[in-house]
Design a protein around this motif. Structure first.
Motif, PDB file in Angstrom:
ATOM      1  N   ILE A 131       0.866  -1.181   0.000  1.00 48.85           N
ATOM      2  CA  ILE A 131       0.000   0.000   0.000  1.00 48.85           C
ATOM      3  C   ILE A 131       0.902   1.229   0.000  1.00 48.85           C
ATOM      4  O   ILE A 131       1.779   1.357   0.852  1.00 48.85           O
ATOM      5  CB  ILE A 131      -0.931  -0.003   1.220  1.00 48.85           C
ATOM      6  N   THR A 132       0.684   2.121  -0.964  1.00 53.23           N
ATOM      7  CA  THR A 132       1.511   3.327  -1.083  1.00 53.23           C
ATOM      8  C   THR A 132       0.685   4.552  -0.732  1.00 53.23           C
ATOM      9  O   THR A 132      -0.441   4.712  -1.206  1.00 53.23           O
ATOM     10  CB  THR A 132       2.070   3.469  -2.513  1.00 53.23           C
ATOM     11  N   LEU A 133       1.273   5.401   0.105  1.00 50.57           N
ATOM     12  CA  LEU A 133       0.673   6.680   0.461  1.00 50.57           C
ATOM     13  C   LEU A 133       1.608   7.792  -0.001  1.00 50.57           C
ATOM     14  O   LEU A 133       2.827   7.632   0.056  1.00 50.57           O
ATOM     15  CB  LEU A 133       0.459   6.773   1.970  1.00 50.57           C
ATOM     16  N   VAL A 134       1.033   8.908  -0.458  1.00 51.06           N
ATOM     17  CA  VAL A 134       1.832  10.044  -0.910  1.00 51.06           C
ATOM     18  C   VAL A 134       1.409  11.300  -0.155  1.00 51.06           C
ATOM     19  O   VAL A 134       0.291  11.390   0.341  1.00 51.06           O
ATOM     20  CB  VAL A 134       1.711  10.286  -2.434  1.00 51.06           C
ATOM     21  N   ASP A 135       2.327  12.261  -0.103  1.00 47.31           N
ATOM     22  CA  ASP A 135       2.039  13.537   0.550  1.00 47.31           C
ATOM     23  C   ASP A 135       1.937  14.681  -0.456  1.00 47.31           C
ATOM     24  O   ASP A 135       2.044  15.836  -0.106  1.00 47.31           O
ATOM     25  CB  ASP A 135       3.089  13.850   1.615  1.00 47.31           C
ATOM     26  N   ARG A 136       1.723  14.326  -1.718  1.00 41.70           N
ATOM     27  CA  ARG A 136       1.589  15.337  -2.770  1.00 41.70           C
ATOM     28  C   ARG A 136       0.144  15.385  -3.240  1.00 41.70           C
ATOM     29  O   ARG A 136      -0.497  14.357  -3.394  1.00 41.70           O
ATOM     30  CB  ARG A 136       2.482  14.986  -3.958  1.00 41.70           C
ATOM     31  N   VAL A 137      -0.311  16.577  -3.506  1.00 43.33           N
ATOM     32  CA  VAL A 137      -1.660  16.746  -4.041  1.00 43.33           C
ATOM     33  C   VAL A 137      -1.555  16.783  -5.557  1.00 43.33           C
ATOM     34  O   VAL A 137      -0.693  17.454  -6.119  1.00 43.33           O
ATOM     35  CB  VAL A 137      -2.290  18.058  -3.531  1.00 43.33           C
ATOM     36  N   THR A 138      -2.412  16.040  -6.227  1.00 43.65           N
ATOM     37  CA  THR A 138      -2.449  16.049  -7.676  1.00 43.65           C
ATOM     38  C   THR A 138      -3.555  16.992  -8.122  1.00 43.65           C
ATOM     39  O   THR A 138      -4.670  16.931  -7.608  1.00 43.65           O
ATOM     40  CB  THR A 138      -2.736  14.639  -8.220  1.00 43.65           C
ATOM     41  N   THR A 139      -3.226  17.871  -9.049  1.00 42.61           N
ATOM     42  CA  THR A 139      -4.243  18.794  -9.566  1.00 42.61           C
ATOM     43  C   THR A 139      -4.378  18.603 -11.067  1.00 42.61           C
ATOM     44  O   THR A 139      -3.424  18.223 -11.747  1.00 42.61           O
ATOM     45  CB  THR A 139      -3.876  20.260  -9.272  1.00 42.61           C
ATOM     46  N   ILE A 140      -5.550  18.857 -11.537  1.00 41.15           N
ATOM     47  CA  ILE A 140      -5.839  18.813 -12.965  1.00 41.15           C
ATOM     48  C   ILE A 140      -6.412  20.172 -13.333  1.00 41.15           C
ATOM     49  O   ILE A 140      -7.313  20.679 -12.663  1.00 41.15           O
ATOM     50  CB  ILE A 140      -6.854  17.704 -13.296  1.00 41.15           C
ATOM     51  N   ALA A 141      -5.874  20.770 -14.365  1.00 41.29           N
ATOM     52  CA  ALA A 141      -6.352  22.079 -14.801  1.00 41.29           C
ATOM     53  C   ALA A 141      -6.656  22.014 -16.286  1.00 41.29           C
ATOM     54  O   ALA A 141      -6.068  21.228 -17.024  1.00 41.29           O
ATOM     55  CB  ALA A 141      -5.297  23.143 -14.516  1.00 41.29           C
ATOM     56  N   GLY A 142      -7.558  22.850 -16.724  1.00 41.80           N
ATOM     57  CA  GLY A 142      -7.896  22.891 -18.139  1.00 41.80           C
ATOM     58  C   GLY A 142      -9.112  23.758 -18.373  1.00 41.80           C
ATOM     59  O   GLY A 142      -9.569  24.469 -17.482  1.00 41.80           O
ATOM     60  N   ALA A 143      -9.622  23.710 -19.562  1.00 41.20           N
ATOM     61  CA  ALA A 143     -10.796  24.501 -19.927  1.00 41.20           C
ATOM     62  C   ALA A 143     -11.794  23.607 -20.630  1.00 41.20           C
ATOM     63  O   ALA A 143     -11.428  22.735 -21.409  1.00 41.20           O
ATOM     64  CB  ALA A 143     -10.386  25.656 -20.841  1.00 41.20           C
ATOM     65  N   VAL A 144     -13.071  23.811 -20.334  1.00 45.15           N
ATOM     66  CA  VAL A 144     -14.145  23.100 -21.009  1.00 45.15           C
ATOM     67  C   VAL A 144     -14.537  23.955 -22.208  1.00 45.15           C
ATOM     68  O   VAL A 144     -14.867  25.132 -22.059  1.00 45.15           O
ATOM     69  CB  VAL A 144     -15.348  22.886 -20.065  1.00 45.15           C
ATOM     70  N   THR A 145     -14.471  23.388 -23.385  1.00 46.40           N
ATOM     71  CA  THR A 145     -14.795  24.147 -24.598  1.00 46.40           C
ATOM     72  C   THR A 145     -15.954  23.501 -25.339  1.00 46.40           C
ATOM     73  O   THR A 145     -16.254  22.318 -25.128  1.00 46.40           O
ATOM     74  CB  THR A 145     -13.572  24.222 -25.537  1.00 46.40           C
ATOM     75  N   GLY A 146     -16.583  24.281 -26.195  1.00 42.81           N
ATOM     76  CA  GLY A 146     -17.655  23.759 -27.029  1.00 42.81           C
ATOM     77  C   GLY A 146     -18.935  23.480 -26.280  1.00 42.81           C
ATOM     78  O   GLY A 146     -19.749  22.689 -26.718  1.00 42.81           O
TER      79      GLY A 146
END
Length: 181
Positions: A131-146
């Protein structure tokens, strides 16, 4: 790790009402889950704090097994659950419940196969769980188009492409729980 096994009976027993009966059953130890917890990050908790971290095991179907002996991570990062009756189980490690903030469970591998978010079938002992635990937050960024809707009503929902890694629910931005279609 716990040395005492949990003994189970895995066979039907029938008793006729009003008639005394002597029943012999074969007990066997329940299947145990064992492995290690890995901290992947800048400042892993000190080994002395690891025994405060619980390893939660819950039946995937929600059935009540009563009070199972609690499993904790050992100082060397290993764990071993009590014996469990055959069935499908979900396994969780949440350091925050032990006052160790900032760590998130991101992977659970059994025999090298990724299984996070999927029920683990336990018939006998299951070992080699990592079991792996991380201390980093993953973010996703972008734009919704159309999209012909206003920006404040547009939502993007992200989930794994691999269906075996999806949980039963996903969370949308307004924090309502929605059943997966």
């Amino acid at each position: 790790p716990s040395a005492e096994p949990t003994w189970i009976v895995d066979e039907p027993v029938f008793v006729e009402p009003g008639r005394p009966a002597t029943i012999d059953v074969a007990l066997r130890p329940g299947g145990r889950v064992s492995g290690r917890v890995r901290f992947d990050g800048a400042s892993p908790p000190e080994n002395d704090r690891l025994p405060t971290i619980p390893v939660e095991v819950r039946p995937a179907d929600g059935r009540d097994l009563g009070q199972l002996p609690q499993t904790r991570v050992e100082k060397d990062g290993t764990f071993r659950t009590a014996g469990l009756p055959p069935g499908d189980y979900m396994i969780f490690v949440r350091p925050s419940s032990a006052g160790i903030a900032g760590w998130t469970m991101t992977s659970m591998r059994v025999g090298g196969q990724e299984t996070i978010g999927a029920a683990l079938s336990i018939q006998n002992d299951v070992s080699d769980v990592v079991i792996t635990l991380v201390d980093r937050v993953t973010t996703i960024a972008g734009a919704v188009t159309g999209v012909q809707a206003s920006a404040d009503r547009t939502r993007a929902i992200v989930f794994p492409q691999n269906r075996t890694q999806r949980s039963q629910y996903f969370i949308v931005p307004d924090l309502q729980r929605v059943k997966q279609a």
